[in-house]
Design a protein around this motif. Structure first.
Motif, PDB file in Angstrom:
ATOM      1  N   ALA A 171       0.890  -1.157   0.000  1.00 37.41           N
ATOM      2  CA  ALA A 171       0.000   0.000   0.000  1.00 37.41           C
ATOM      3  C   ALA A 171       0.930   1.209   0.000  1.00 37.41           C
ATOM      4  O   ALA A 171       1.752   1.351   0.906  1.00 37.41           O
ATOM      5  CB  ALA A 171      -0.909   0.004   1.213  1.00 37.41           C
ATOM      6  N   ILE A 172       0.834   2.030  -1.041  1.00 33.25           N
ATOM      7  CA  ILE A 172       1.716   3.191  -1.175  1.00 33.25           C
ATOM      8  C   ILE A 172       0.853   4.446  -1.221  1.00 33.25           C
ATOM      9  O   ILE A 172      -0.131   4.504  -1.954  1.00 33.25           O
ATOM     10  CB  ILE A 172       2.569   3.100  -2.454  1.00 33.25           C
ATOM     11  N   PHE A 173       1.252   5.445  -0.440  1.00 33.90           N
ATOM     12  CA  PHE A 173       0.570   6.725  -0.409  1.00 33.90           C
ATOM     13  C   PHE A 173       1.620   7.796  -0.687  1.00 33.90           C
ATOM     14  O   PHE A 173       2.483   8.049   0.146  1.00 33.90           O
ATOM     15  CB  PHE A 173      -0.117   6.954   0.940  1.00 33.90           C
ATOM     16  N   ALA A 174       1.568   8.367  -1.901  1.00 31.22           N
ATOM     17  CA  ALA A 174       2.593   9.315  -2.335  1.00 31.22           C
ATOM     18  C   ALA A 174       1.957  10.650  -2.690  1.00 31.22           C
ATOM     19  O   ALA A 174       0.975  10.708  -3.419  1.00 31.22           O
ATOM     20  CB  ALA A 174       3.334   8.756  -3.545  1.00 31.22           C
ATOM     21  N   GLY A 175       2.541  11.709  -2.166  1.00 31.86           N
ATOM     22  CA  GLY A 175       2.098  13.061  -2.469  1.00 31.86           C
ATOM     23  C   GLY A 175       3.304  13.973  -2.516  1.00 31.86           C
ATOM     24  O   GLY A 175       4.428  13.524  -2.275  1.00 31.86           O
ATOM     25  N   PRO A 176       3.110  15.250  -2.794  1.00 31.67           N
ATOM     26  CA  PRO A 176       4.230  16.183  -2.880  1.00 31.67           C
ATOM     27  C   PRO A 176       5.097  16.212  -1.616  1.00 31.67           C
ATOM     28  O   PRO A 176       6.308  16.361  -1.704  1.00 31.67           O
ATOM     29  CB  PRO A 176       3.555  17.537  -3.111  1.00 31.67           C
ATOM     30  N   THR A 177       4.496  16.053  -0.465  1.00 31.29           N
ATOM     31  CA  THR A 177       5.258  16.061   0.799  1.00 31.29           C
ATOM     32  C   THR A 177       5.104  14.750   1.551  1.00 31.29           C
ATOM     33  O   THR A 177       5.402  14.684   2.743  1.00 31.29           O
ATOM     34  CB  THR A 177       4.764  17.211   1.703  1.00 31.29           C
ATOM     35  N   THR A 178       4.658  13.706   0.861  1.00 32.91           N
ATOM     36  CA  THR A 178       4.306  12.462   1.526  1.00 32.91           C
ATOM     37  C   THR A 178       4.904  11.265   0.808  1.00 32.91           C
ATOM     38  O   THR A 178       4.919  11.222  -0.420  1.00 32.91           O
ATOM     39  CB  THR A 178       2.767  12.300   1.518  1.00 32.91           C
ATOM     40  N   TRP A 179       5.357  10.290   1.590  1.00 28.20           N
ATOM     41  CA  TRP A 179       5.771   8.999   1.040  1.00 28.20           C
ATOM     42  C   TRP A 179       5.591   7.961   2.140  1.00 28.20           C
ATOM     43  O   TRP A 179       6.338   7.926   3.103  1.00 28.20           O
ATOM     44  CB  TRP A 179       7.220   9.017   0.562  1.00 28.20           C
ATOM     45  N   ASN A 180       4.543   7.139   2.017  1.00 27.77           N
ATOM     46  CA  ASN A 180       4.266   6.067   2.974  1.00 27.77           C
ATOM     47  C   ASN A 180       4.142   4.758   2.218  1.00 27.77           C
ATOM     48  O   ASN A 180       3.334   4.660   1.299  1.00 27.77           O
ATOM     49  CB  ASN A 180       2.952   6.311   3.730  1.00 27.77           C
ATOM     50  N   VAL A 181       4.939   3.771   2.605  1.00 23.00           N
ATOM     51  CA  VAL A 181       4.866   2.439   2.004  1.00 23.00           C
ATOM     52  C   VAL A 181       4.578   1.448   3.122  1.00 23.00           C
ATOM     53  O   VAL A 181       5.297   1.404   4.121  1.00 23.00           O
ATOM     54  CB  VAL A 181       6.190   2.051   1.307  1.00 23.00           C
ATOM     55  N   LEU A 182       3.513   0.683   2.956  1.00 20.53           N
ATOM     56  CA  LEU A 182       3.168  -0.359   3.920  1.00 20.53           C
ATOM     57  C   LEU A 182       3.332  -1.713   3.238  1.00 20.53           C
ATOM     58  O   LEU A 182       2.728  -1.962   2.195  1.00 20.53           O
ATOM     59  CB  LEU A 182       1.732  -0.180   4.405  1.00 20.53           C
TER      60      LEU A 182
END
Length: 156
Positions: free
Chosen positions: A83-94
């Protein structure tokens, strides 16, 4: 391990966010190929979504997509899904040890599947005891996380 705090953190990410749920392990368990089939699915879905976005949003969307593609390139998955959540100021990989439904979404964080996984796979405690110590683990979504170890001596 997936916790309620992590769900709240992901839900509160500033928009826009590219949310990707991707099964990374092939159906043939004897092989561990690179994430080629997953990457092909991702590109196909992204192409369909990018055609519906206004030009400014499309640029941001494609920037985050390229970032995710670089991450997936030449990668040998050890987990069942990501599950990846990527944005201009965000990077979360589960890294998930349970299968998900492949999904790609742009805008607010798509946490529907994370909430479903969290609800279906309740955490539990596992205790392993031998003659010298007790070890405590949290088990959730197929992952074991060691919490503590307690040494003791048995008085015969």
């Amino acid at each position: 391990m997936l916790r309620a705090e992590k769900l709240k953190e992901i839900a509160g990410l500033p928009s826009p966010v590219l949310s990707v749920y991707l099964n990374t392990r092939s159906q043939d368990a004897s092989r561990h190929p690179q994430a080629g089939a997953s990457l092909a699915w991702l590109k196909k879905e992204a192409d369909a979504i990018s055609k519906t976005l206004p030009y400014r949003n499309c640029e941001e969307f494609l920037k985050e997509l390229r970032r995710i593609e670089r991450f997936l390139q030449d990668r040998h998955p050890e987990e069942k899904a990501l599950a990846i959540f990527a944005g201009p100021t965000t990077w979360n990989v589960l890294h998930l040890q349970t299968a998900v439904e492949n999904e790609l979404a742009w805008g607010r964080s798509a946490i529907g599947q994370m909430f479903r996984l969290y609800s279906e796979h309740k955490s539990c405690c596992v205790v392993v005891i031998d003659h010298h110590r007790a070890r405590f683990f949290a088990s959730s979504l197929g992952e074991l996380t060691e919490l503590a170890t307690k040494q003791f001596a048995v008085d015969p």
